[in-house]
Write an enzyme that holds these catalytic residues in place. Structure first.
Site, PDB file in Angstrom:
ATOM      1  N   SER A   1       0.798  -1.130  -0.047  1.00 33.55           N
ATOM      2  CA  SER A   1       0.043   0.216   0.110  1.00 33.55           C
ATOM      3  C   SER A   1       0.824   1.395   0.077  1.00 33.55           C
ATOM      4  O   SER A   1       0.421   2.125  -0.901  1.00 33.55           O
ATOM      5  CB  SER A   1      -0.984  -0.080   1.195  1.00 33.55           C
ATOM      6  OG  SER A   1      -1.621   1.033   1.397  1.00 33.55           O
TER       7      SER A   1
ATOM      8  N   TRP B   1       2.251   1.524  -3.474  1.00 30.96           N
ATOM      9  CA  TRP B   1       1.583   2.113  -4.357  1.00 30.96           C
ATOM     10  C   TRP B   1       1.455   3.477  -4.620  1.00 30.96           C
ATOM     11  O   TRP B   1       1.032   4.124  -5.636  1.00 30.96           O
ATOM     12  CB  TRP B   1      -0.042   1.389  -4.075  1.00 30.96           C
ATOM     13  CG  TRP B   1      -1.117   1.885  -4.882  1.00 30.96           C
ATOM     14  CD1 TRP B   1      -1.513   1.476  -5.878  1.00 30.96           C
ATOM     15  CD2 TRP B   1      -1.856   3.050  -4.734  1.00 30.96           C
ATOM     16  NE1 TRP B   1      -2.642   2.166  -6.517  1.00 30.96           N
ATOM     17  CE2 TRP B   1      -2.823   3.244  -5.718  1.00 30.96           C
ATOM     18  CE3 TRP B   1      -1.879   4.197  -3.770  1.00 30.96           C
ATOM     19  CZ2 TRP B   1      -3.831   4.257  -5.993  1.00 30.96           C
ATOM     20  CZ3 TRP B   1      -2.778   5.411  -3.929  1.00 30.96           C
ATOM     21  CH2 TRP B   1      -3.850   5.282  -5.111  1.00 30.96           C
ATOM     22  N   HIS B   2       1.647   4.262  -3.521  1.00 33.14           N
ATOM     23  CA  HIS B   2       1.667   5.771  -3.511  1.00 33.14           C
ATOM     24  C   HIS B   2       2.633   6.255  -3.945  1.00 33.14           C
ATOM     25  O   HIS B   2       2.687   7.702  -4.498  1.00 33.14           O
ATOM     26  CB  HIS B   2       1.697   6.179  -2.121  1.00 33.14           C
ATOM     27  CG  HIS B   2       0.167   6.165  -1.263  1.00 33.14           C
ATOM     28  ND1 HIS B   2      -0.009   4.858  -0.701  1.00 33.14           N
ATOM     29  CD2 HIS B   2      -0.748   6.874  -1.111  1.00 33.14           C
ATOM     30  CE1 HIS B   2      -1.439   4.980  -0.067  1.00 33.14           C
ATOM     31  NE2 HIS B   2      -1.725   6.299  -0.387  1.00 33.14           N
ATOM     32  N   GLY B   3       3.813   5.495  -4.510  1.00 33.93           N
ATOM     33  CA  GLY B   3       5.093   6.073  -5.142  1.00 33.93           C
ATOM     34  C   GLY B   3       6.184   5.445  -5.261  1.00 33.93           C
ATOM     35  O   GLY B   3       6.368   4.619  -4.071  1.00 33.93           O
TER      36      GLY B   3
ATOM     37  N   PHE C   1       0.033   9.968  -7.814  1.00 27.81           N
ATOM     38  CA  PHE C   1      -0.052   8.345  -7.565  1.00 27.81           C
ATOM     39  C   PHE C   1      -0.808   7.759  -8.369  1.00 27.81           C
ATOM     40  O   PHE C   1      -0.876   6.626  -8.411  1.00 27.81           O
ATOM     41  CB  PHE C   1      -0.571   8.364  -6.000  1.00 27.81           C
ATOM     42  CG  PHE C   1      -0.115   9.205  -5.005  1.00 27.81           C
ATOM     43  CD1 PHE C   1       1.493   9.206  -5.026  1.00 27.81           C
ATOM     44  CD2 PHE C   1      -0.793   9.726  -4.125  1.00 27.81           C
ATOM     45  CE1 PHE C   1       1.917  10.124  -4.069  1.00 27.81           C
ATOM     46  CE2 PHE C   1      -0.123  10.432  -2.996  1.00 27.81           C
ATOM     47  CZ  PHE C   1       1.216  10.611  -3.079  1.00 27.81           C
TER      48      PHE C   1
END
Length: 473
Positions: free
Chosen positions: A316, A319-321, A473
């Site tokens: 997770s 996933w944001h960067g 993102f």
């Protein structure tokens, strides 16, 4: 095209007008064309990627349904292609940089080989949305769609295309396929939701953003300035992301669609686990259903359950960067959730009355942990900067920094007041948006709220309106 632009307002006014003049099939065709125009407005080549994602998953779902005995193989191939494209555009340079760093540590020669790949906006959101559809077809929870146009609209529906919420096919596809009727109720409640979203972005987020940016740009910040910046970012990211979601939900509602809510007063959470049930809910539940549960959840003992939680949160964060601070942020929250589970397992529950008395303390403690996490999230200059910031001590800075921090905190507090009042707004929306209140009184209340918010935007909006944070993102 971004929501906080005059181009979008003109675009949406035209789309909404033409949309309600068309029959159902015409509406879907027009919305698909409008969505592709919206997405390719600045970079037309983005359309090639979303068309490829749409086509691959459309065909994969049909193939899974037709050849069930090879469904796992087809799904695996689909995931390799879909996640592979996402990986190339979002993580390839990150991978190359880290391999080069490891080679350098080993004393081996390296070269500047990063490809400087441009990240297409929204690719993480629509990739997860379309993958969820294909997995649901594989699991037998959903029938594969034959109508390519309706499926393409589900993937590219412009209000939620760029930054969510990540819609499930079982929720949004039927709304695409069914006839939608014009409703004054939807028009008014959707408009109010959009104005509230613009207020959050232009007044709250854009006014506290400079405080956060300047605090994190200081080469040698003091303890008070750094954590003032972290608190400002805590307010900014909620106002910014919630603003996008509310504008998206409002625009969709005016066209007869209901998108899922993405936030439920997350800063009033009583634990970190509770926070993740309230923050970016469409992503949290996506990871729960498509990562955590398939890994085994907590079905195979505490150690594997702990492993699955950590893997889910680390993914997770990633996933944001493509940056280690996001991974660290995800791991931090994963460890906090594990600590909460251990506490609930081995510490007896408090009496109900004492629990209610301690509730404000729980909320305050959770908020402090959240702010600490946002500091990790916001600091993108490297892990060494995070280590330096964590070593800061309150007594180390000059006295004038304390006064500056107090002034900035007061500004953050003033601009964040609307967020703390959002619970009252949500209650009012539930009463009026559902049609439960008297018609004329509901209209009058909405008109007053919309007028107050609009005047607030005109008077208090920030000098510069930055791009929505979650666009990256």
């Amino acid at each position: 095209m971004t929501f906080n632009s005059l181009d979008f307002l003109a675009f949406f006014a035209i789309v909404l007008t033409v949309y309600w003049l068309l029959p159902h099939r015409g509406q879907n065709v027009f919305l698909l064309v409008a969505s592709y125009f919206f997405y390719g407005y600045v970079h037309p080549w983005f359309l090639a990627l979303i068309l490829a994602a749409t086509g691959v998953n459309y065909l994969a779902a049909l193939a899974i349904e037709r050849w069930r005995w090879r469904g796992k193989l087809i799904l695996t191939a689909d995931l390799v292609v879909s996640l592979g494209v996402l990986g190339v555009y979002k993580y390839l340079d990150f991978f190359i940089d880290n391999v080069a760093a490891l080679l350098s540590l080993a004393g081996l020669p390296t070269a500047e080989t990063t490809l400087q790949i441009f990240l297409p906006v929204g690719i993480s959101f629509y990739t997860f949305q379309v993958i969820g559809y294909t997995i649901d077809v594989y699991r037998g929870k959903l029938q594969a769609r034959r109508d390519f146009l309706d499926f393409a609209l589900f993937v590219s529906f412009f209000p939620q295309l760029v930054a969510g919420p990540i819609e499930r096919a079982a929720h949004l596809l039927p709304q695409v396929e069914q006839k939608r009727s014009f409703s004054v109720e939807n028009l008014y409640s959707g408009l109010l939701l959009m104005i509230w979203g613009f207020f959050q972005k232009l007044v709250v987020a854009d006014n506290v953003a400079p405080i956060a940016d300047k605090a994190f740009a200081i080469q040698d910040p003091t303890f008070y300035l750094l954590w003032t910046g972290a608190l400002a970012f805590t307010v900014q990211i909620l106002a910014d992301f919630s603003a996008y979601t509310d504008i998206a939900r409002g625009a969709a509602r005016m066209m007869g669609f209901r998108l899922v809510n993405n936030f439920d007063n997350p800063y009033f959470s009583r634990s970190i686990g509770d926070f993740w049930r309230r923050w970016h809910m469409s992503l949290s539940y996506w990871f729960r259903d498509y990562v955590y549960i398939p890994l085994g959840g907590n079905r195979h003992g505490p150690w594997r359950g702990a492993r699955n939680i950590l893997i889910t949160f680390l993914l997770s964060g990633l996933w944001h960067g493509a940056s280690w601070n996001f991974v660290l942020w995800g791991g931090y929250h994963g460890l906090l959730v594990l600590a909460e589970r251990l506490y609930k397992t081995y510490v007896p529950a408090l009496p109900a009355r004492l629990g209610r008395l301690l509730l404000p303390l729980k909320v305050a403690a959770t908020f402090v942990l959240i702010v600490f996490g946002w500091m990790l999230f916001r600091e993108s200059n490297g892990l060494e900067w995070i280590a330096t910031h964590l070593a800061l001590r309150p007594a180390a800075g000059p006295p004038e920094d304390v006064e500056i921090a107090q002034y900035l905190l007061a500004l953050v507090g003033v601009y964040s007041l609307p967020l703390w009042l959002k619970a009252a707004y949500a209650w009012l929306e539930a009463k009026l948006g559902s049609g439960g209140g008297p018609g004329q009184m509901a209209m009058l209340t909405r008109a007053c709220l919309a007028s107050a918010l609009f005047m607030g935007i005109l008077i208090f909006r920030g000098q510069d309106s930055a791009t929505f944070i979650y666009f990256q993102f």
